[in-house]
Design a protein around this motif. Sequence first.
Motif, PDB file in Angstrom:
ATOM      1  N   GLY A   1       1.018  -1.319  -0.050  1.00  0.00           N
ATOM      2  CA  GLY A   1      -0.116  -0.200   0.045  1.00  0.00           C
ATOM      3  C   GLY A   1       0.812   1.220  -0.004  1.00  0.00           C
ATOM      4  O   GLY A   1       0.596   2.410  -0.530  1.00  0.00           O
ATOM      5  N   ALA A   2       1.974   1.109   0.862  1.00  0.00           N
ATOM      6  CA  ALA A   2       2.763   2.463   0.747  1.00  0.00           C
ATOM      7  C   ALA A   2       3.641   2.681  -0.603  1.00  0.00           C
ATOM      8  O   ALA A   2       4.131   3.810  -0.801  1.00  0.00           O
ATOM      9  CB  ALA A   2       3.797   2.325   1.770  1.00  0.00           C
ATOM     10  N   THR A   3       3.880   1.492  -1.274  1.00  0.00           N
ATOM     11  CA  THR A   3       4.836   1.549  -2.489  1.00  0.00           C
ATOM     12  C   THR A   3       3.645   1.539  -3.771  1.00  0.00           C
ATOM     13  O   THR A   3       4.771   1.141  -4.738  1.00  0.00           O
ATOM     14  CB  THR A   3       5.954   0.663  -2.519  1.00  0.00           C
ATOM     15  OG1 THR A   3       5.022  -0.774  -2.354  1.00  0.00           O
ATOM     16  CG2 THR A   3       6.803   0.916  -1.437  1.00  0.00           C
ATOM     17  N   ALA A   4       2.768   1.766  -3.824  1.00  0.00           N
ATOM     18  CA  ALA A   4       1.878   1.670  -4.916  1.00  0.00           C
ATOM     19  C   ALA A   4       2.232   2.949  -6.162  1.00  0.00           C
ATOM     20  O   ALA A   4       2.137   2.535  -7.356  1.00  0.00           O
ATOM     21  CB  ALA A   4       0.580   1.703  -4.724  1.00  0.00           C
ATOM     22  N   GLU A   5       2.661   3.890  -5.633  1.00  0.00           N
ATOM     23  CA  GLU A   5       2.692   4.898  -6.559  1.00  0.00           C
ATOM     24  C   GLU A   5       4.183   5.037  -7.123  1.00  0.00           C
ATOM     25  O   GLU A   5       5.111   4.673  -6.141  1.00  0.00           O
ATOM     26  CB  GLU A   5       2.485   6.225  -5.837  1.00  0.00           C
ATOM     27  CG  GLU A   5       0.817   6.552  -5.468  1.00  0.00           C
ATOM     28  CD  GLU A   5       0.117   6.590  -6.779  1.00  0.00           C
ATOM     29  OE1 GLU A   5       0.655   6.999  -7.852  1.00  0.00           O
ATOM     30  OE2 GLU A   5      -1.028   6.059  -6.737  1.00  0.00           O
ATOM     31  N   PRO A   6       4.554   5.002  -8.537  1.00  0.00           N
ATOM     32  CA  PRO A   6       5.868   5.211  -8.693  1.00  0.00           C
ATOM     33  C   PRO A   6       6.603   6.321  -8.373  1.00  0.00           C
ATOM     34  O   PRO A   6       6.082   7.462  -8.283  1.00  0.00           O
ATOM     35  CB  PRO A   6       5.457   5.329 -10.433  1.00  0.00           C
ATOM     36  CG  PRO A   6       4.311   4.825 -10.813  1.00  0.00           C
ATOM     37  CD  PRO A   6       3.318   5.235  -9.443  1.00  0.00           C
ATOM     38  N   THR A   7       7.816   5.953  -8.223  1.00  0.00           N
ATOM     39  CA  THR A   7       8.659   7.039  -7.829  1.00  0.00           C
ATOM     40  C   THR A   7      10.065   7.082  -8.402  1.00  0.00           C
ATOM     41  O   THR A   7      10.267   6.091  -9.330  1.00  0.00           O
ATOM     42  CB  THR A   7       9.100   7.112  -6.362  1.00  0.00           C
ATOM     43  OG1 THR A   7       9.797   6.044  -6.105  1.00  0.00           O
ATOM     44  CG2 THR A   7       7.698   7.269  -5.368  1.00  0.00           C
ATOM     45  N   THR A   8      11.046   8.054  -8.382  1.00  0.00           N
ATOM     46  CA  THR A   8      12.044   7.835  -9.093  1.00  0.00           C
ATOM     47  C   THR A   8      13.140   6.646  -8.737  1.00  0.00           C
ATOM     48  O   THR A   8      13.671   5.922  -9.631  1.00  0.00           O
ATOM     49  CB  THR A   8      13.186   9.085  -8.812  1.00  0.00           C
ATOM     50  OG1 THR A   8      12.333  10.140  -9.267  1.00  0.00           O
ATOM     51  CG2 THR A   8      14.416   8.891  -9.407  1.00  0.00           C
ATOM     52  N   ALA A   9      12.911   6.299  -7.288  1.00  0.00           N
ATOM     53  CA  ALA A   9      13.806   5.122  -6.928  1.00  0.00           C
ATOM     54  C   ALA A   9      12.936   3.649  -7.209  1.00  0.00           C
ATOM     55  O   ALA A   9      13.656   2.686  -7.251  1.00  0.00           O
ATOM     56  CB  ALA A   9      13.993   5.225  -5.384  1.00  0.00           C
ATOM     57  N   ALA A  10      11.508   3.972  -7.518  1.00  0.00           N
ATOM     58  CA  ALA A  10      10.671   2.843  -7.806  1.00  0.00           C
ATOM     59  C   ALA A  10       9.779   3.141  -8.996  1.00  0.00           C
ATOM     60  O   ALA A  10       8.765   3.398  -8.617  1.00  0.00           O
ATOM     61  CB  ALA A  10      10.119   2.411  -6.546  1.00  0.00           C
ATOM     62  N   PRO A  11      10.445   3.020 -10.193  1.00  0.00           N
ATOM     63  CA  PRO A  11       9.553   3.284 -11.198  1.00  0.00           C
ATOM     64  C   PRO A  11       8.253   2.342 -11.413  1.00  0.00           C
ATOM     65  O   PRO A  11       7.267   2.875 -12.211  1.00  0.00           O
ATOM     66  CB  PRO A  11      10.523   3.214 -12.471  1.00  0.00           C
ATOM     67  CG  PRO A  11      11.692   2.251 -12.022  1.00  0.00           C
ATOM     68  CD  PRO A  11      11.516   2.646 -10.308  1.00  0.00           C
ATOM     69  N   ALA A  12       8.389   1.066 -10.974  1.00  0.00           N
ATOM     70  CA  ALA A  12       7.153   0.414 -11.171  1.00  0.00           C
ATOM     71  C   ALA A  12       7.151  -0.610 -10.037  1.00  0.00           C
ATOM     72  O   ALA A  12       7.253  -1.703  -9.978  1.00  0.00           O
ATOM     73  CB  ALA A  12       7.559  -0.565 -12.635  1.00  0.00           C
ATOM     74  N   PRO A  13       6.762   0.116  -9.062  1.00  0.00           N
ATOM     75  CA  PRO A  13       6.730  -0.716  -7.617  1.00  0.00           C
ATOM     76  C   PRO A  13       5.978  -1.967  -7.593  1.00  0.00           C
ATOM     77  O   PRO A  13       6.204  -2.850  -7.217  1.00  0.00           O
ATOM     78  CB  PRO A  13       6.098   0.130  -6.713  1.00  0.00           C
ATOM     79  CG  PRO A  13       5.383   1.400  -7.589  1.00  0.00           C
ATOM     80  CD  PRO A  13       5.985   1.384  -8.720  1.00  0.00           C
ATOM     81  N   LEU A  14       4.783  -2.164  -8.238  1.00  0.00           N
ATOM     82  CA  LEU A  14       3.910  -3.291  -8.217  1.00  0.00           C
ATOM     83  C   LEU A  14       4.530  -4.313  -8.848  1.00  0.00           C
ATOM     84  O   LEU A  14       4.491  -5.414  -8.320  1.00  0.00           O
ATOM     85  CB  LEU A  14       2.628  -3.159  -8.717  1.00  0.00           C
ATOM     86  CG  LEU A  14       1.557  -1.988  -7.911  1.00  0.00           C
ATOM     87  CD1 LEU A  14       0.334  -2.032  -8.471  1.00  0.00           C
ATOM     88  CD2 LEU A  14       1.486  -2.714  -6.563  1.00  0.00           C
ATOM     89  N   LEU A  15       5.238  -4.134 -10.035  1.00  0.00           N
ATOM     90  CA  LEU A  15       5.895  -5.030 -10.731  1.00  0.00           C
ATOM     91  C   LEU A  15       7.305  -5.653  -9.878  1.00  0.00           C
ATOM     92  O   LEU A  15       7.548  -6.536  -9.995  1.00  0.00           O
ATOM     93  CB  LEU A  15       6.342  -4.784 -12.277  1.00  0.00           C
ATOM     94  CG  LEU A  15       5.259  -4.624 -13.232  1.00  0.00           C
ATOM     95  CD1 LEU A  15       6.033  -4.021 -14.525  1.00  0.00           C
ATOM     96  CD2 LEU A  15       4.824  -5.818 -13.522  1.00  0.00           C
ATOM     97  N   GLY A  16       7.787  -4.482  -9.204  1.00  0.00           N
ATOM     98  CA  GLY A  16       8.981  -4.963  -8.483  1.00  0.00           C
ATOM     99  C   GLY A  16       8.543  -5.879  -7.428  1.00  0.00           C
ATOM    100  O   GLY A  16       9.115  -6.653  -7.099  1.00  0.00           O
TER     101      GLY A  16
END
Length: 314
Positions: A158-173
């Motif tokens: 829930g906390a990493t659902a939105e893409p960021t610079t460090a996590a461009p595709a968090p759900l796939l990650g």
Amino acid sequence: MSTSRTAPPVAPAPAALKARTGLIQITVTGVLWGTTGVAVQLLREGTGLSPVSIGFHRLAIAALVLLACSAGRLRTLLAALRAAPVPLLLTGVGLGLYQALYFAAVALAGVSVATVVSLGLAPVLAATWESLRARRLPGPVRLGTLITAVAGLALITGATAEPTTAAPAPLLGLLAAAGSGLGYGVTTLISRQVSQHTAPMTLTTISTVVGALTLAPMALVAGVAVDVRLDTLALLLHLGIVTTAVAYALFYAGLRTTAGSVAAVLTLLEPLTAAALAVALLHEPLPLPVLLGGALLLTAVAATYLAPTRGDAA
């Protein structure tokens, strides 16, 4: 006139000294493994190598080093491979695939999330499998650890659902990290059986060679060429020699005198080290839900190994 004599200091017993050395070896292993994610991210940023190509380089370098150290024991390696070809080959293939998935998770979801999820899910999934294989429901302690792990994973997701610079595709990650954890768990179950009659260094050497060969075709397609720069070479050697060859040698040496449950808890230093380095060097954000979710997941891991075996799957 009497003289008092001071008794000479008592030297530590050999067994106690060996046990203390084993604890230090396992602790150092966890810290070394914790540097893997940051090194992978720095390599990606500096070279553009794909996760599978970095995984290939890491295992290939480790395999070359271990083969050089085993030059006088090639017959032993071949004999072990003939004695148990299927489990040894599966261990090597699994090693290559789950490392590639972990590196993909680092690229897509960031170092902290990838490390906590991949490391935390593996033992919990393994415990679940053992309960299913025993054809009985988990006991209350084991069930509690599973619920805790799922809750921690839900918080991280829930906390990493939105893409960021460090996590461009968090759900796939997260999916890649979960796949890495599953692959690690399955590979561990297979290698646990073969390790009963195969020396640790022999097992490590064969698995790294097979793992490198497994990733080689995919790495060649993705591209393995890199500019020969000092920083790139240092990072690749660090991944291959320090975090693989040396770390696994220390780990297996420490297991000789350290209980498996204690070793598992000590290696929780890996995600803690990875998260600290990611925040300090890569400036990755670490929101409160991720901290809480990671704490729950790692608590479940510790409970999985330290829970009483009576009434639960061991």
